[in-house]
Enzyme design. Sequence first.
Site, PDB file in Angstrom:
ATOM      1  CB  SER A 107      -0.975   7.435   0.061  1.00 19.79           C
ATOM      2  OG  SER A 107      -1.349   7.134  -1.240  1.00 19.79           O
ATOM      3  N   GLY A 108       1.879   7.523  -1.781  1.00 15.48           N
ATOM      4  CA  GLY A 108       2.591   8.297  -2.806  1.00 15.48           C
ATOM      5  C   GLY A 108       4.048   8.512  -2.454  1.00 15.48           C
ATOM      6  CB  THR A 112       4.256   0.375  -4.959  1.00 12.70           C
ATOM      7  OG1 THR A 112       3.209   0.425  -4.006  1.00 12.70           O
ATOM      8  CG2 THR A 112       4.005  -0.738  -5.932  1.00 12.70           C
ATOM      9  CG  ASN A 157       0.529   6.937  -5.754  1.00 12.36           C
ATOM     10  OD1 ASN A 157       0.799   7.123  -6.944  1.00 12.36           O
ATOM     11  ND2 ASN A 157       1.060   5.969  -5.033  1.00 12.36           N
ATOM     12  CB  SER A 160      -2.913   5.082  -4.542  1.00  5.91           C
ATOM     13  OG  SER A 160      -2.920   4.838  -3.176  1.00  5.91           O
ATOM     14  CB  SER A 161      -0.826  -0.104  -3.078  1.00  3.07           C
ATOM     15  OG  SER A 161       0.366   0.163  -3.751  1.00  3.07           O
ATOM     16  N   GLY A 387       0.483   3.309   3.704  1.00  2.00           N
ATOM     17  CA  GLY A 387       1.113   4.135   4.741  1.00  2.00           C
ATOM     18  C   GLY A 387       0.070   4.800   5.608  1.00  2.00           C
ATOM     19  CD  GLU A 389      -5.017   6.528   3.159  1.00  2.00           C
ATOM     20  OE1 GLU A 389      -4.526   6.280   2.066  1.00  2.00           O
ATOM     21  OE2 GLU A 389      -6.006   5.936   3.605  1.00  2.00           O
TER      22      GLU A 389
HETATM   23  N1  LIG Z   1      12.458   5.926  -6.940  1.00  2.00           N
HETATM   24  C1  LIG Z   1      11.568   6.541  -7.716  1.00  2.00           C
HETATM   25  N2  LIG Z   1      11.997   7.058  -8.893  1.00  2.00           N
HETATM   26  C2  LIG Z   1      11.103   7.672  -9.697  1.00  2.00           C
HETATM   27  N3  LIG Z   1       9.807   7.844  -9.413  1.00  2.00           N
HETATM   28  C3  LIG Z   1       9.324   7.353  -8.247  1.00  2.00           C
HETATM   29  C4  LIG Z   1      10.191   6.656  -7.344  1.00  2.00           C
HETATM   30  N4  LIG Z   1       9.454   6.290  -6.306  1.00  2.00           N
HETATM   31  C5  LIG Z   1       8.180   6.726  -6.532  1.00  2.00           C
HETATM   32  N5  LIG Z   1       8.116   7.351  -7.699  1.00  2.00           N
HETATM   33  C6  LIG Z   1       6.921   8.002  -8.288  1.00  2.00           C
HETATM   34  O1  LIG Z   1       5.951   8.165  -7.315  1.00  2.00           O
HETATM   35  C7  LIG Z   1       4.739   7.488  -7.615  1.00  2.00           C
HETATM   36  C8  LIG Z   1       4.116   6.898  -6.391  1.00  2.00           C
HETATM   37  O2  LIG Z   1       4.918   5.860  -5.889  1.00  2.00           O
HETATM   38  P1  LIG Z   1       4.297   4.544  -5.248  1.00  2.00           P
HETATM   39  O3  LIG Z   1       3.163   4.078  -6.018  1.00  2.00           O
HETATM   40  O4  LIG Z   1       5.425   3.637  -5.003  1.00  2.00           O
HETATM   41  O5  LIG Z   1       3.763   5.103  -3.897  1.00  2.00           O
HETATM   42  P2  LIG Z   1       3.250   4.266  -2.671  1.00  2.00           P
HETATM   43  O6  LIG Z   1       4.075   4.672  -1.528  1.00  2.00           O
HETATM   44  O7  LIG Z   1       3.226   2.855  -3.013  1.00  2.00           O
HETATM   45  O8  LIG Z   1       1.795   4.827  -2.517  1.00  2.00           O
HETATM   46  P3  LIG Z   1       0.498   4.089  -2.027  1.00  2.00           P
HETATM   47  O9  LIG Z   1       0.593   3.940  -0.577  1.00  2.00           O
HETATM   48  O10 LIG Z   1      -0.551   4.984  -2.436  1.00  2.00           O
HETATM   49  O11 LIG Z   1       0.479   2.807  -2.743  1.00  2.00           O
HETATM   50  C9  LIG Z   1       5.117   6.447  -8.618  1.00  2.00           C
HETATM   51  O12 LIG Z   1       4.052   6.180  -9.460  1.00  2.00           O
HETATM   52  C10 LIG Z   1       6.277   7.111  -9.336  1.00  2.00           C
HETATM   53  O13 LIG Z   1       5.791   7.949 -10.353  1.00  2.00           O
HETATM   54 MG   LIG Z   2       1.826   1.511  -3.349  1.00  2.00          MG
END
Ligand SMILES: Nc1ncnc2c1ncn2[C@@H]1O[C@H](COP(=O)(O)OP(=O)(O)OP(=O)(O)O)[C@@H](O)[C@H]1O
Ligand SMILES: [Mg+2]
Length: 1107
Positions: A107-108, A112, A157, A160-161, A387, A389
């Site tokens: 997560s984070g 996404t 996050n 977070s999704s 992811g 957890e």
């Molecule tokens: N390539 C990137 N460039 C800039 N910031 C990023 C990038 N990837 C992620 N982030 C930052 O990290 C944060 C978390 O990313 P994201 O929501 O994609 O995580 P996730 O893997 O989908 O988490 P979860 O499993 O909780 O959904 C985003 O809100 C953003 O601020």
């Molecule tokens: Mg996500």
Amino acid sequence: MEVKTSLLDNMIGVGDMVLLEPLNEDSFIVNLRNRFDHNEIYTYIGSVVISMNPYRSLPIYTPQKVEEYRNRNFYELSPHIYALADEAYRSLRDQDKDQCILITGESGAGKTEASKLVMSYVAAVCGKGQEVNKVKEQLLQSNPVLEAFGNAKTMRNDNSSRFGKYMDIEFDFKGDPLGGVISNYLLEKSRVCKQPRGERNFHIFYQLLSGASDDTLMKLKLDRDFSKYNYLSLDSANVNGLDDAASFRTVRNAMQIVGFMEAEVQSVLELVAAVLKLGNIEFKPESRVNGFDESRVKDKNDLKEMCELLGIEQSVLERAFSYRTVEAKMEKMSTTLNVAQAYYARDALAKNLYSRLFSWLVTRINESIKAQAKTRHKVMGVLDIYGFEIFEEGDNSFEQFIINYCNEKLQQIFIELTLREEQEEYIREDIEWTNIEYFNNAIICDLIENNQNGILAMLDEECLRPGTVTDDTFLDKLNTICAEHQHFESRLNKNSKFLTDHSLPHSCFRIQHYAGKVLYRVEGFVDKNNDLLYRDLSQAMYKATHSLMRQLFPEGNPAKVNLKRPPTAGFQFKASVGVLMKNLQTKNPNYIRCIKPNDKKVAHIFTDSLVCHQVRYLGLVENVRVRRAGYAFRQPYESCLERYKMLCKKTWPHWRGPARDGVEVLLTDCSVPTEEFAYGRSKIFIRNPRTLFTLEERRRACLEDLATLIQKIYRGWKSRTHFLLLKKSQVVVAAWYRRYAQQNKYQKIKSATLVMQSFVRGWKARNILRQLKYEKRCKEAVTTIAAYWHGTQARRELRRLKEEARRKHAVAIIWAYWLGLQVRREYRKFFRANAGKKIYDFTIQRIMQKYFLGLKTTTMSPMDNTWPAKPYGFLEGAHTQLRRIFHLWRCKKYRGQFTEEKKAVYEEKLEASEIFKDKKALYPSSVSQPFKGDYLEIQKNPKYQKLNSAMEEKVLLADLVNKINRANGKGSPRLFLLTKSNFVLADQKTGQVKASVPLPDLASVSVSTQSDGFFALKLKEGSASASKGDFLLSSEHLIEIITKLHRIGTTAADRDQINIDISDEFLVQFKQDKVCVKFIQGGPKNGNSAACKRKNNRLLEVSVPSP
Ligand SMILES: Nc1ncnc2c1ncn2[C@@H]1O[C@H](COP(=O)(O)OP(=O)(O)OP(=O)(O)O)[C@@H](O)[C@H]1O
Ligand SMILES: [Mg+2]
């Protein structure tokens, strides 16, 4: 020319972990850190992309970057997520291979974001056009909607999704997007009722309360204050960097673009509001006679509002919170709910309401983005799933168990597909396959999903078993069944090894996942797996009038009561993961493994331990090992030859022959041991990265030599070019100088020649001139002498000719006289005595005849003044007389045609002319106007009928006149009527007779000489009418009136003629006074008419405009 580049150019650390040397966990982390510190967040393991979350925006997603990576080979540029997206898109479009992009990480870690980057890249490079753009926009805009309802701020996050998402994007044969299908997996619905410390509920609740207008909130019966809602945790309601109000607008806009109707949006918001309201319903116990407590709703206001929002009868819902109907076989029993059960029911309802709303949203979006065309589609699937957890202190529950199970499955498919791909490539390239040792997590998957003794199967068994079922009985079951499994750990296990393991509490079990050990607390497993919603509640919901409720709670339909238990959550999830895995296996996989550099969600921090943990559980080092178990590096022959051809003289600068032979020659020449490489069909496989780096090293050294060589050649070329330029310039300068010198010399010679030439020519000319002058003088002398001589001759001849002419003239005269004499003498014999007179008469007669015939051209009109000119002077008297006689005669003829009336008119006109011609200036203008007499049409006009009948005689003249008032000289209109014996003045409007004067009383009439229409009718002194005084009148028909008056006077036998006095000054008797009326000529004041003005008591002045 396109410059060939490679991933190996300007590398920071190594861009592809396969080339890492030595390969171990530490060097892996060091390489990641090194690259991360230099803003290189992407690194490859073969075709897998590792993505580090930078936690800040980097300038690497610009349209220029998109162009840079577009249609480039994977290893040509430094690692980027765009390279992976481009590779996937191109093999989908060009090789017709369905693709899936698997994004994993905790997560984070940025899953996404990565999925959005892939989608936006594909959207940027695929076709364009109105329809395609609309599809793209809808696909992209589905993200904000799902994120609002399915994402929440968690400790790890801020966005977070809380659900798993798999999206199939469908393309046509050209690679243009047609639509898509989204599948969602297990929304974390427990969040609706309760959020861990420091976390929030789903974004939409906060967005709605912050961003909706007052009006909308009023309609939804909501208050903007978060603290009013039990379901909204307060400690982190506001998140830094999140603007809920703006996000709400974005979400609404996105819903509109995706194709939601306004009414649908409203319904969705109503359900969100209903969930909030539901959370506020509280219960109190009410004691019953049987000693049990029964729950009652405490404050009914929220219940009422919620019921209003959903259109539910309040009493039905209230009852559903107090009683529960249990049906078994054919029996129906109603049991009461205590307060705890009522709260359970309420929360279950809220969770179900929200999660079903979420699923409905996904279905609705799918409806909008569904591909229209029925032809076969190419598909690119993007999987963004939660992811792995692991919560500290064994706080992992059913949800984590499910999530981690899903990740186990993904890891399995990853290993399978990577190995499969590797193996396929070896077969394709005809290279011998060596078996690779790796950890296969199939055993863990089996522990969880085995249909007989898997953990999920046992959980289902426990849930369905009759009798008392608790989480502990479930754990007991696990302890007996899974005791022997090497990845299952529990304190109560028969396996004595954990009896003393204090890190393993009694109410927990531990699974050794491929990514690490996870401690699960069994509490809630049974309940969550059951996911029970009392039937009374679902039936109450089904009865609601709200447009969505029937679709959301179909099991509430009383007509379809199903006594069978619904499938458990675990069962459903296993089934959907199974479908997903099958789906993924049919596609070409592309991996993005996301890594989170730190726990603080900040940029620039790289926590080794955290990264190490992720690298370990993602099995990345393992991944590299698998990848290079056979050969670490492979490259198509062409690019290999292109890159290293400078290392061998035979291949430099050009190799003419097949690339493979070139590479063979090259490697032999470089003395690379033969066991270090293998020749595939299209690629060279290099076993050890060291070999590659040695080649790279030699290439770098060689490039320096080449640079020197190029420099040398360039300098030589430059100097030569410079010298040649100088030489060429020198020739040009010399040529110009010579030309200049020769020109100067030539000019001097030329001018000297000219001087000499002019002298010679002058001398010659002077000689000739002298000669010519002499000749001229000679000629002149000759001419003069000749002239004198000719003059003498001519004069002599002239004299002779004159003499001769005189003689000839004298002869002619004498001859004429003599001849006349002869003729007369001869003629006298024949001439008669009266012949002369006859000739004369005849001549005169002819002349007269001609004259009279000439007069015939004259017309008979008396107005015609023309008369032919006299032809002979002697006819002058006769000519004038004839003209007069002829005129009188034709006048007589003309008159002879007149009728009696016309004659009378002409007589009147004649009389007028006698009276006024040359006396009054008004006269000429009257000549052409016929005398009408009755201008008022008194006999026909009914208005004057009375007046007409009052007249005793025939009216000779009836006209409108102005009677001049002597007091101010202004006129007032009157009707003027004239008969044979009197004249009458009558009122113009009424026709009433104002004055009737017998004509014998009229002494005279006075008029001016000018062009005015004034006239004074003077009465005889002492007559009966005289007492009123004279009349001063003006009329447009003055000439006619006076003529008529005069004519009556002339024809009447019994009275004198009326005197007509024409002068510019006359006296008028007004009652007692005599007033002088004086006419003067003045400029036109009131238009063209004359104006009368009183000057004093005795003088009225009439100014008449000059003609
Ligand atoms: N390539 C990137 N460039 C800039 N910031 C990023 C990038 N990837 C992620 N982030 C930052 O990290 C944060 C978390 O990313 P994201 O929501 O994609 O995580 P996730 O893997 O989908 O988490 P979860 O499993 O909780 O959904 C985003 O809100 C953003 O601020
Ligand atoms: Mg996500």
